[in-house]
Design a protein around this motif. Structure first.
Motif: not given
Length: 288
Positions: A15, A38, A40, A62-63, A65-68, A255, A259, A262
């Motif tokens: 990322g 915003d 990370v 896969e997951l 970045a969207e979760a910060g 978080r 994940l 998930s």
């Protein structure tokens, strides 16, 4: 679960935007220092290579970045090191151990205020042999390797007890030891071996009870015969996320825990390891 020197193979953080780990501050403190929503947050997580590190790397790719989040994976082959590193603030979390192993560690390290967050997956122990293809073929006086640490030896002895190789005392419990053996009809010799070395030692043994992750790394399903699997239903041997108690309710840890539970991660485990690595729910078995 004792082992040799740890192997730090720090995985690259995936990322573009990351917040560098700063000292021993908690994830939340680093998030506050980072400024905007915003940003990370990088979580440094200790893990054994397979399957734990692979699972974390999948989450990162896969997951996360969207979760910060960004996950920096630090790999260990020594089971004792990840807890020590977590206590010292070198890690934000680790993912490699069971509740019985953590309890054993904390009994011997009373200043270690660590907390088990949740079960993530289960790896079934197996009794493997290169020479024999069926449990009934084990000869009298067979030499069987077992892990030399308390929690994993107890797990191995319970597997042997379930298959009538030995009989344990009724009150032996999860951390059974050789002194709890009441009957040994085959007069087997139990040889304690460092858990990570059991696959390599198998050629010198009649059979060995091997941890799931080490069996996967050594590809024992292809190179040896499975004489028996341990029972997985209701098992107390889930592998889970562990943090310092002060971070257990950290937003970033929560978080990461979400994940790891998930559907994408469950699918990855099932496809990658074909039922050897079994996804688990978020609650500890004794809280179900």
């Amino acid at each position: 679960m004792t082992g040799r020197a740890n192997v730090l193979r720090g995985a690259a953080v995936f990322g573009a935007a990351t917040v560098l780990l700063a000292g021993c501050g908690s994830p939340s403190e680093r998030a506050d220092e980072g400024g905007g929503d915003d940003d990370v947050v990088t979580l440094k997580v200790g893990a054994t290579p397979m399957p734990h590190a692979e699972i974390l790397e999948f989450v990162n790719d896969e997951l996360a970045a969207e979760a910060g989040l960004a996950i920096e994976v630090v790999e260990y082959t020594d089971y004792n090191q990840p807890n020590a590193a977590l206590v010292e603030g070198e890690l934000d979390a680790n993912y490699y151990q069971t509740v019985p192993f953590l309890e054993e560690y904390q009994q011997g390290n009373t200043d270690a205020d660590l907390e088990y967050v949740s079960n993530v997956h289960l790896e079934a122990f197996g009794l493997y042999s290169e020479e024999f293809s069926d449990l009934a073929e084990l000869p009298e006086g067979a030499e069987i390797g077992v892990p030399n640490d308390v929690s994993n030896m107890g797990r191995a002895l319970n597997l042997l007890d379930a298959n009538d190789v030995i009989t344990l005392a009724e009150d032996a419990g999860d951390n059974a030891t050789e002194s709890d053996i009441e009957e040994n009809p085959l007069d087997v010799t139990l040889t304690p071996v460092e858990a990570a070395q059991l696959p390599r030692s198998l050629e010198d043994l009649d059979a060995a009870v091997v941890n799931g992750n080490y069996a996967l790394e050594a590809d024992l399903a292809e190179n040896a015969n499975v004489l028996s699997w341990e029972e997985t239903e209701g098992s107390v041997y889930g592998n889970g996320l562990v943090v310092r108690a002060q971070d257990a309710e950290s937003e970033e840890i929560e978080r990461l825990d979400e994940l790891l539970h998930s559907p994408q991660v469950s699918d990855f485990m099932e496809e990658r390891w074909q039922g050897v690595v079994i996804p688990m729910g978020g609650m500890r078995d004794d809280e179900d």
